[in-house]
Write an enzyme that holds these catalytic residues in place. Structure first.
Site, PDB file in Angstrom:
ATOM      1  N   ASP A   1      35.962  37.113  40.773  1.00 34.38           N
ATOM      2  CA  ASP A   1      36.441  35.870  41.356  1.00 34.38           C
ATOM      3  C   ASP A   1      35.762  34.694  40.661  1.00 34.38           C
ATOM      4  O   ASP A   1      34.615  34.796  40.237  1.00 34.38           O
ATOM      5  CB  ASP A   1      36.123  35.850  42.866  1.00 34.38           C
ATOM      6  CG  ASP A   1      36.971  34.835  43.609  1.00 34.38           C
ATOM      7  OD1 ASP A   1      37.911  34.277  43.011  1.00 34.38           O
ATOM      8  OD2 ASP A   1      36.678  34.587  44.789  1.00 34.38           O
TER       9      ASP A   1
ATOM     10  N   ASN B   1      47.874  38.485  45.431  1.00 25.34           N
ATOM     11  CA  ASN B   1      47.986  37.600  44.265  1.00 25.34           C
ATOM     12  C   ASN B   1      49.434  37.259  43.898  1.00 25.34           C
ATOM     13  O   ASN B   1      49.668  36.315  43.134  1.00 25.34           O
ATOM     14  CB  ASN B   1      47.275  38.201  43.036  1.00 25.34           C
ATOM     15  CG  ASN B   1      45.756  38.080  43.106  1.00 25.34           C
ATOM     16  OD1 ASN B   1      45.035  38.855  42.503  1.00 25.34           O
ATOM     17  ND2 ASN B   1      45.251  37.100  43.861  1.00 25.34           N
TER      18      ASN B   1
HETATM   19  C1  IPE Z   1      39.952  35.553  39.969  1.00 26.57           C
HETATM   20  O1  IPE Z   1      39.711  34.195  39.790  1.00 26.57           O
HETATM   21  C2  IPE Z   1      40.984  36.047  39.000  1.00 26.57           C
HETATM   22  C3  IPE Z   1      42.040  36.907  39.517  1.00 26.57           C
HETATM   23  C4  IPE Z   1      42.559  36.910  40.697  1.00 26.57           C
HETATM   24  C5  IPE Z   1      42.639  37.787  38.532  1.00 26.57           C
HETATM   25  P1  IPE Z   1      40.485  33.121  40.657  1.00 26.57           P
HETATM   26  O2  IPE Z   1      41.767  32.786  39.956  1.00 26.57           O
HETATM   27  O3  IPE Z   1      40.612  33.592  42.062  1.00 26.57           O
HETATM   28  O4  IPE Z   1      39.492  31.892  40.551  1.00 26.57           O
HETATM   29  P2  IPE Z   1      39.137  30.795  41.662  1.00 26.57           P
HETATM   30  O5  IPE Z   1      38.876  31.498  42.955  1.00 26.57           O
HETATM   31  O6  IPE Z   1      40.309  29.860  41.747  1.00 26.57           O
HETATM   32  O7  IPE Z   1      37.921  30.110  41.109  1.00 26.57           O
HETATM   33 MG    MG Z   2      39.588  33.250  43.829  1.00 25.36          MG
END
Ligand code: IPE
Ligand code: MG
Length: 209
Positions: A2, A50
């Site tokens: 994350d 996601n």
């Molecule tokens: C994690 O980073 C990446 C994945 C989900 C593949 P994020 O995209 O959640 O990053 P933040 O939470 O916005 O910083």
């Molecule tokens: Mg995140």
């Protein structure tokens, strides 16, 4: 994994740049874990939640996944790494699915460490599926559920690491984490590397098990 977005934001870069840097952190960490002799590790690359992200970001993440397999499959195979997927990866585009199938088939008989990638994975869904299968076969017990989990043939989870300061499990390996040590670090995922992994392992080693 994350913190890719925050890493990019701090640098006035688009989120995609954070994800790209995240892939480099995956490379460094996976390599270090192999060199340290870790038997198995699982990366939470894409959760079932996601899919709620913007279409372009999903396309960026899928593109990086394909790039990663194309670029690194040879190295994994040469190092006797067995690849595994948990989660329903058939939801990704056909090209990505074909690449994943190829990576799984290529490394299926490798006997070194195991690299598990969680793709379109959600622990509650996994548990519902496992409990339903257990019920079809007879009694529901901890044992009959455990053998139906996506992770049934993997070693027990010892250590769970979450980066970027969040202190929650976000539907990741909930059942498997029953006795796992939890390690939370403020480090954003793209900054994670072998040293950071070693620090997490030191913390694990210092705990009473
Ligand atoms: C994690 O980073 C990446 C994945 C989900 C593949 P994020 O995209 O959640 O990053 P933040 O939470 O916005 O910083
Ligand atoms: Mg995140």
């Amino acid at each position: 994994m994350d913190g890719n977005g925050r890493w990019a934001k701090k640098r006035f870069l688009p989120r995609a740049a954070g994800h790209k840097a995240g892939v480099e952190a995956v490379r460094k960490t996976v390599r270090a874990a192999r060199e340290m002799g870790l038997e198995c590790r699982t990366l939470y690359a894409f959760s079932s939640e996601n899919w709620k992200r913007p279409e372009q970001e999903i396309a960026d993440l899928t593109g990086l996944m394909k790039y990663f397999i194309r670029a690194d499959l040879k190295e994994f195979h040469e190092n006797n790494v067995r690849l595994r997927i948990i989660g329903d990866y058939s939801a990704f585009d056909p090209e990505a699915v074909a690449l994943i199938d190829e990576a799984l088939a290529t490394t299926a008989n490798n006997t070194g460490c195991t690299l598990v990638i969680a793709l379109n994975y959600g622990s509650q869904d996994e548990l519902v599926r496992a409990a339903s299968k257990a019920a079809q076969k007879g009694a529901i017990t901890a044992e009959t559920i455990a053998v139906e989990l996506d992770t049934a043939d993997l070693p027990p989870l010892d250590l769970l690491i979450r980066t970027s300061g969040e202190q929650r499990l976000s539907n990741f390996l909930l059942w498997q984490a029953a006795y796992a040590e939890l390690y939370f670090t403020d480090m954003l995922w793209p900054d994670f590397d072998g040293r950071a992994l070693a620090a997490a392992l030191d913390s694990f080693a210092a705990r009473e098990r």
